[in-house]
Design an enzyme around this catalytic site. Structure first.
Site, PDB file in Angstrom:
ATOM      1  N   ALA A 129       2.006  -0.055   2.399  1.00  0.00           N
ATOM      2  CA  ALA A 129       1.746  -1.225   1.080  1.00  0.00           C
ATOM      3  C   ALA A 129       1.213  -0.615  -0.836  1.00  0.00           C
ATOM      4  CB  ALA A 129       1.834  -3.236   1.314  1.00  0.00           C
ATOM      5  N   GLY A 130       0.729   0.178  -0.203  1.00  0.00           N
ATOM      6  CA  GLY A 130      -0.446   0.815  -1.862  1.00  0.00           C
ATOM      7  C   GLY A 130      -1.919  -0.276  -1.344  1.00  0.00           C
ATOM      8  N   SER A 133      -4.398   0.285   3.757  1.00  0.00           N
ATOM      9  CA  SER A 133      -4.391  -0.196   4.984  1.00  0.00           C
ATOM     10  C   SER A 133      -5.500   1.051   5.497  1.00  0.00           C
ATOM     11  CB  SER A 133      -3.397  -0.533   5.506  1.00  0.00           C
ATOM     12  OG  SER A 133      -2.307   0.879   5.482  1.00  0.00           O
ATOM     13  N   ASP A 178     -10.613   3.990  -2.679  1.00  0.00           N
ATOM     14  CA  ASP A 178      -9.732   2.622  -2.180  1.00  0.00           C
ATOM     15  C   ASP A 178     -11.110   2.615  -0.709  1.00  0.00           C
ATOM     16  OD1 ASP A 178      -7.445   3.332  -3.343  1.00  0.00           O
ATOM     17  OD2 ASP A 178      -6.423   4.264  -1.845  1.00  0.00           O
TER      18      ASP A 178
HETATM   19  C1  GLA Z   1      -4.031   5.999  -4.141  1.00  0.00           C
HETATM   20  C2  GLA Z   1      -5.723   6.830  -4.015  1.00  0.00           C
HETATM   21  C3  GLA Z   1      -6.534   6.509  -4.880  1.00  0.00           C
HETATM   22  C4  GLA Z   1      -5.856   6.763  -5.998  1.00  0.00           C
HETATM   23  C5  GLA Z   1      -4.973   5.862  -6.406  1.00  0.00           C
HETATM   24  C6  GLA Z   1      -4.236   5.943  -7.479  1.00  0.00           C
HETATM   25  O1  GLA Z   1      -4.636   4.167  -3.981  1.00  0.00           O
HETATM   26  O2  GLA Z   1      -5.873   6.573  -2.505  1.00  0.00           O
HETATM   27  O3  GLA Z   1      -8.191   7.420  -4.450  1.00  0.00           O
HETATM   28  O4  GLA Z   1      -6.439   8.180  -6.454  1.00  0.00           O
HETATM   29  O5  GLA Z   1      -3.936   6.174  -5.563  1.00  0.00           O
HETATM   30  O6  GLA Z   1      -5.210   5.279  -8.514  1.00  0.00           O
END
Ligand code: GLA
Length: 390
Positions: A129-130, A133, A178
């Site tokens: 889901a972005g 996780s 992240d």
């Molecule tokens: C994903 C990647 C991050 C970042 C975002 C976009 O979540 O894991 O490192 O690049 O995309 O901002």
């Protein structure tokens, strides 16, 4: 500790004991994240501003000294996986176990004597889901091993090792946002992070106190980084930096944007990527300035601008994300944008508390009318970063 994390810790510890026949040495948690602003800037040494979700990966772990790593997840229907720590090799594993095993590999490769572990994991961070996780899984394991083997590493150092695990062991070319968000965020705050040196500022972010809400709308379109589009964007940005003669796009000041674009000549594709990154860094700085001035509502239009840039210049949005953003803004949201890598996943919507029901309903109806799968919407409250639960 909240009642729900207490309950999660107990149930994960109990399951560990049933699986492995002894109690764990401890239980740790690491959250997923949403990013408020600063997208696709982290691999350009730029600025990001994520905050931690209440959803966490929880790990019960016991140290071992015999070179054996045993992994189990409550979320996957697999038996316990048993690996030898000195046989861990990048690219050898295509399953979920690559994330925790990759962390063990990265720690050992950096010279830390991690001699094995029994691990049981359970996560409430929605997968695909972005919402990071995978980073939550990596960070919770890294933190547990840091404690159990007395490594004394700080949050940002664990984040770097987790990124390395994901880049090299798993093979996904992600940035550092992240993992750092999961390791370093604090309750009630968004994390203003300079991804070049990982310097950080915790920015108080209490929307409820000001009568606002931040909604996360999961489009339930599964994104995947390894499928190449993310890597292509990253390579395009690196090409832009090389053409402009800088180490990273972060080094092009916003005031020099037009001159930089002119220098890129007929490299139209690269020019769009560069424009997004340079303007996005400036948007992060604007959002920080508004928040520090107590002018929270003013960030709404900046979020919407960020979405347009990701859609039109960086081209990582998708019809479902655009529909959330357009519908939410049309129904009175203060701001909205996709969050995370894109190509599916989730959007964030900033709204007055009173407008939440109308906006939520409008998005649901728009999805139904378009024939899209029903989205999943929840309110995101800035929560604690990685920690030991027991
Ligand atoms: C994903 C990647 C991050 C970042 C975002 C976009 O979540 O894991 O490192 O690049 O995309 O901002």
């Amino acid at each position: 500790m909240s009642e729900s994390s207490e309950a999660a810790a107990r149930s994960v510890a109990e399951r560990f004991e049933r699986l492995y026949g002894a109690a764990p040495d401890g239980v740790w948690a690491a959250p997923g994240r949403v990013n408020l602003i600063g997208e696709h800037t982290d691999y350009n040494d730029g600025f990001v501003m994520p905050f931690a979700l209440p959803h966490t990966a929880v790990a019960a772990v016991a140290r071992r000294d015999d070179g054996v790593l045993r992994l189990h997840s409550a979320d996957v229907d697999d038996p316990v996986a048993e690996l030898a720590v000195d046989a861990l090799a990048p690219g050898s594993d295509r399953r979920w176990t690559a994330y925790p095993a990759g962390v063990v590999w990265a720690l050992r490769e950096a010279g830390h004597a991690v001699t094995g572990a029994d691990v049981h994991l359970a996560s409430t961070v929605p997968a695909g889901a972005g919402l990071s996780s995978s980073a939550a899984l990596e960070v919770v394991v890294a933190l547990a091993l840091n404690d159990l083997f007395g490594l004394g590493l700080r949050g940002w150092q664990l984040a770097r090792l987790c990124q390395r695990a994901e880049n090299v062991y798993v093979g996904a070319p992600v940035g550092i946002m992240d993992q750092t968000a999961s390791a370093c965020c604090e309750e009630g705050h968004a994390l203003f992070l300079d991804t070049r040196d990982l310097s950080q500022r915790q920015i108080p972010f209490d929307l409820a106190a000001e009568g606002m809400r931040l909604l996360v709308v999961d489009t339930r379109v599964e994104h995947s980084h390894s499928e190449g589009e993310y890597g292509k964007r990253r390579a395009g940005c690196e090409k832009g930096a090389a053409l402009l003669g800088v180490d990273a796009l972060r080094d092009v000041p916003y005031a020099e944007l037009e001159a930089a674009l002119a220098r890129l000549g007929d490299e139209e594709e690269v020019r769009r990527l560069v424009r997004h990154v340079i303007t996005e860094d400036e948007r992060v700085e604007r959002v920080v300035a508004f928040l520090e001035a107590g002018d929270t509502r003013a960030i709404g239009p900046v979020l919407a601008e960020g979405h347009a840039s990701l859609r039109d210049d960086f081209r990582v949005s998708c019809p479902e994300l655009d529909l959330v953003v357009d519908t939410a803004l049309g129904a009175g949201a203060l701001g909205a944008r996709m969050t995370g890598g894109g190509f599916g996943g989730s959007a964030v919507v900033l709204a007055e508390e009173a407008d939440v029901p109308v906006i939520t309903k409008a998005v649901e109806e728009a999805f139904a009318a378009a024939g899209f799968r029903a989205p999943r919407t929840f309110e995101a409250v800035p929560s604690a970063g990685a920690r030991r639960l027991r």
